[in-house]
Design a protein around this motif. Structure first.
Motif, PDB file in Angstrom:
ATOM      1  N   ASP A  22     -14.612   8.555  -6.626  1.00  0.00           N
ATOM      2  CA  ASP A  22     -13.617   7.270  -6.835  1.00  0.00           C
ATOM      3  C   ASP A  22     -13.014   7.100  -5.941  1.00  0.00           C
ATOM      4  N   PHE A  23     -14.110   6.494  -4.364  1.00  0.00           N
ATOM      5  CA  PHE A  23     -13.658   6.112  -3.246  1.00  0.00           C
ATOM      6  C   PHE A  23     -12.601   4.355  -3.578  1.00  0.00           C
ATOM      7  N   LEU A  24     -13.936   3.892  -3.938  1.00  0.00           N
ATOM      8  CA  LEU A  24     -13.539   2.976  -4.673  1.00  0.00           C
ATOM      9  C   LEU A  24     -12.842   2.137  -5.986  1.00  0.00           C
ATOM     10  N   ASP A  25     -12.602   3.667  -7.231  1.00  0.00           N
ATOM     11  CA  ASP A  25     -11.330   3.207  -7.865  1.00  0.00           C
ATOM     12  C   ASP A  25     -10.442   3.122  -8.266  1.00  0.00           C
ATOM     13  N   VAL A  26      -9.426   2.519  -8.109  1.00  0.00           N
ATOM     14  CA  VAL A  26      -7.942   2.130  -7.967  1.00  0.00           C
ATOM     15  C   VAL A  26      -7.458   2.978  -9.450  1.00  0.00           C
ATOM     16  N   SER A  27      -6.040   2.896  -9.600  1.00  0.00           N
ATOM     17  CA  SER A  27      -5.876   2.921 -10.745  1.00  0.00           C
ATOM     18  C   SER A  27      -5.658   1.169 -11.490  1.00  0.00           C
ATOM     19  N   PHE A  28      -6.629   0.870 -11.889  1.00  0.00           N
ATOM     20  CA  PHE A  28      -6.575  -0.664 -12.240  1.00  0.00           C
ATOM     21  C   PHE A  28      -5.315  -1.065 -13.340  1.00  0.00           C
ATOM     22  N   GLU A  29      -4.697  -0.096 -13.837  1.00  0.00           N
ATOM     23  CA  GLU A  29      -3.116  -1.397 -14.750  1.00  0.00           C
ATOM     24  C   GLU A  29      -2.337  -0.469 -12.907  1.00  0.00           C
ATOM     25  N   GLN A  30      -1.510   0.342 -12.779  1.00  0.00           N
ATOM     26  CA  GLN A  30      -0.923   0.265 -11.525  1.00  0.00           C
ATOM     27  C   GLN A  30      -1.379  -0.708 -10.884  1.00  0.00           C
ATOM     28  N   VAL A  31      -2.120  -1.337 -10.079  1.00  0.00           N
ATOM     29  CA  VAL A  31      -2.407  -2.343  -9.694  1.00  0.00           C
ATOM     30  C   VAL A  31      -1.988  -3.455 -10.480  1.00  0.00           C
ATOM     31  N   PHE A  32      -2.690  -3.513 -11.145  1.00  0.00           N
ATOM     32  CA  PHE A  32      -2.225  -4.713 -12.211  1.00  0.00           C
ATOM     33  C   PHE A  32      -1.110  -5.194 -12.038  1.00  0.00           C
ATOM     34  N   LEU A  33      -0.222  -3.858 -12.374  1.00  0.00           N
ATOM     35  CA  LEU A  33       1.600  -4.193 -13.061  1.00  0.00           C
ATOM     36  C   LEU A  33       2.029  -4.346 -11.129  1.00  0.00           C
ATOM     37  N   VAL A  34       1.718  -4.054 -10.348  1.00  0.00           N
ATOM     38  CA  VAL A  34       2.710  -3.936  -9.049  1.00  0.00           C
ATOM     39  C   VAL A  34       1.975  -6.011  -8.350  1.00  0.00           C
ATOM     40  N   LEU A  35       1.063  -5.776  -8.708  1.00  0.00           N
ATOM     41  CA  LEU A  35       0.089  -7.290  -8.228  1.00  0.00           C
ATOM     42  C   LEU A  35       0.982  -8.078  -8.705  1.00  0.00           C
ATOM     43  N   ASN A  36       1.292  -9.242  -7.046  1.00  0.00           N
ATOM     44  CA  ASN A  36       2.103 -10.652  -7.419  1.00  0.00           C
ATOM     45  C   ASN A  36       1.694 -11.719  -6.972  1.00  0.00           C
ATOM     46  N   THR A  37       1.730 -12.845  -6.598  1.00  0.00           N
ATOM     47  CA  THR A  37       1.376 -14.108  -5.763  1.00  0.00           C
ATOM     48  C   THR A  37       1.884 -13.586  -4.288  1.00  0.00           C
ATOM     49  N   ARG A  64       1.172  -1.531  -0.065  1.00  0.00           N
ATOM     50  CA  ARG A  64      -0.402   0.063  -0.087  1.00  0.00           C
ATOM     51  C   ARG A  64       0.645   1.173  -0.453  1.00  0.00           C
ATOM     52  N   THR A  65       2.007   1.134   0.606  1.00  0.00           N
ATOM     53  CA  THR A  65       2.982   2.442   0.569  1.00  0.00           C
ATOM     54  C   THR A  65       3.191   2.933  -0.330  1.00  0.00           C
ATOM     55  N   LEU A  66       4.068   1.683  -1.441  1.00  0.00           N
ATOM     56  CA  LEU A  66       4.361   1.484  -2.662  1.00  0.00           C
ATOM     57  C   LEU A  66       3.648   2.270  -3.751  1.00  0.00           C
ATOM     58  N   ILE A  67       2.454   1.473  -3.758  1.00  0.00           N
ATOM     59  CA  ILE A  67       1.816   1.727  -4.222  1.00  0.00           C
ATOM     60  C   ILE A  67       0.424   3.891  -3.932  1.00  0.00           C
ATOM     61  N   THR A  68       0.541   4.566  -3.022  1.00  0.00           N
ATOM     62  CA  THR A  68       0.531   5.511  -2.419  1.00  0.00           C
ATOM     63  C   THR A  68       1.379   6.641  -2.826  1.00  0.00           C
ATOM     64  N   GLY A  69       2.768   6.443  -2.863  1.00  0.00           N
ATOM     65  CA  GLY A  69       3.926   6.645  -3.229  1.00  0.00           C
ATOM     66  C   GLY A  69       4.116   6.729  -4.929  1.00  0.00           C
ATOM     67  N   GLN A  70       3.925   6.091  -5.807  1.00  0.00           N
ATOM     68  CA  GLN A  70       3.614   5.985  -6.707  1.00  0.00           C
ATOM     69  C   GLN A  70       2.760   7.158  -7.040  1.00  0.00           C
ATOM     70  N   THR A  71       1.337   7.240  -6.561  1.00  0.00           N
ATOM     71  CA  THR A  71       0.073   7.926  -7.087  1.00  0.00           C
ATOM     72  C   THR A  71       0.786   9.475  -6.850  1.00  0.00           C
ATOM     73  N   ILE A  72       1.176   9.523  -5.425  1.00  0.00           N
ATOM     74  CA  ILE A  72       1.834  10.780  -5.525  1.00  0.00           C
ATOM     75  C   ILE A  72       3.163  11.470  -6.151  1.00  0.00           C
ATOM     76  N   TRP A  73       3.872  10.733  -6.481  1.00  0.00           N
ATOM     77  CA  TRP A  73       4.669  10.808  -8.181  1.00  0.00           C
ATOM     78  C   TRP A  73       4.200  11.421  -8.994  1.00  0.00           C
ATOM     79  N   LYS A  74       3.287  10.430  -9.268  1.00  0.00           N
ATOM     80  CA  LYS A  74       2.567  10.568 -10.735  1.00  0.00           C
ATOM     81  C   LYS A  74       1.345  11.926 -11.146  1.00  0.00           C
ATOM     82  N   GLU A  75       0.810  12.020  -9.974  1.00  0.00           N
ATOM     83  CA  GLU A  75       0.318  13.013  -9.942  1.00  0.00           C
ATOM     84  C   GLU A  75      -0.135  13.857  -9.056  1.00  0.00           C
ATOM     85  N   ALA A  76       0.632  14.272  -7.841  1.00  0.00           N
ATOM     86  CA  ALA A  76       0.468  15.431  -7.099  1.00  0.00           C
ATOM     87  C   ALA A  76       1.059  16.592  -7.778  1.00  0.00           C
TER      88      ALA A  76
END
Length: 309
Positions: A237-252, A170-182
């Protein structure tokens, strides 16, 4: 009365003629929303059907609330809701204030060339795709040759599996979002700041207020309405997260905390062809977002703000 009835259409035609170029410029936006926003809403009917592509919406069997009952009965539902809601709360708590802070800091910069240079640098990541953002994150954070982990190892500490860890996801996802969109988010706040009357600052200086006092009593109240409106829209957009971002970071290794509604819809809807069920998930998200927007707007009005309607 008959004369008034004749005058009203003439007034409308006169108004259309007078502002004809403005209405012409409005047409592309209207066409976009009609084609890509309103027309697809017809597909929501799928969520109440057992949709078959070869039968189409008109020929598919009606099943009512069956898919919604299945969604709420799924053992995964609460995990999906928890993961999505926690990521959304991370964005609200950590990402949402960042553009405000950046705009306030940029507003205090008096050297115009330096100010525009900083703006350009922080805007650029918005135009970079999530594939590139996640790729750069991988280069920095991977345990095999990642710059950050190499520095950690250089100082004698054990490498941290940022990309495989549930604790860091979650820290990684939030950090990427801040970097890209802030940086991009500061545009609206800078525009709002430009509308504050400068005479208020002059009066505050004469009363002995320092820069912090001016910011607290003039700047922040001056953009409070903008902050409230953007916060209400953010609730949509509360339940909308960036699908592409999460999908790329997601793993087993991090799927337990990383699986969200958007990736779940992708799995069920596209890879398993459960179109009606995935449409039901989308309807649930939309209704939940509508409730949040209406509730937040009601609270804003109760607090004396204008809200969005």
């Amino acid at each position: 009365m008959n004369v008034n009835r004749l005058e009203k259409p003439n007034d409308i035609l006169r108004e259309l003629y007078k502002n004809s170029w403005l209405y012409l410029m409005l047409i592309p936006g209207l066409v976009y929303f009609l084609i890509f926003k309103y027309w697809p809403m017809w597909g929501l009917v799928m969520s109440f059907q057992n949709f078959k592509p070869h039968l189409g919406i008109s020929g598919s069997d009606w099943v009512g609330l069956e898919h919604f009952i299945r969604l709420f009965s799924e053992p995964q539902f609460f995990k999906l809701f928890r993961n999505t809601a926690v990521l959304a709360l991370y964005n609200i708590c950590f990402f949402f204030p960042i553009p405000i802070i950046l705009a306030l800091m940029l507003n205090e910069v008096r050297v115009e060339l330096f100010k525009r240079s900083i703006q350009t640098v922080i805007y650029i990541p918005h135009f970079v795709s999530w594939v590139v953002i996640v790729g750069i994150s991988y280069m920095f954070l991977t345990t095999e040759g990642g710059i950050i982990n190499d520095l950690i190892a250089h100082f004698g500490f054990e490498k941290i599996p940022f990309l495989l860890s549930e604790e860091w996801f979650r820290t990684l996802i939030t950090g990427q979002t801040i970097w890209k969109e802030a940086g991009w988010g500061t545009i609206i706040y800078l525009a709002a700041l430009s509308g504050i009357d400068m005479q208020l600052y002059e009066a505050a200086k004469m009363d002995g207020a320092n820069r912090w006092r001016q910011m607290w009593h003039i700047t922040l109240p001056g953009i409070r309405g903008t902050i409230i409106i953007l916060f209400i829209l953010k609730m949509g957009d509360f339940l909308d997260v960036s699908f592409e971002q999460v999908f790329l970071v997601l793993n087993t290794m991090n799927r337990e905390v990383g699986e969200v509604f958007d990736t779940y819809v992708y799995t069920k809807g596209l890879t398993q062809a459960q179109y009606s069920y995935s449409a039901a998930v989308g309807v649930f998200k939309s209704v939940f977002a509508l409730v949040l927007v209406l509730g937040t707007n009601w609270l804003a009005k109760k607090a004396g703000e204008e809200g969005i309607y």
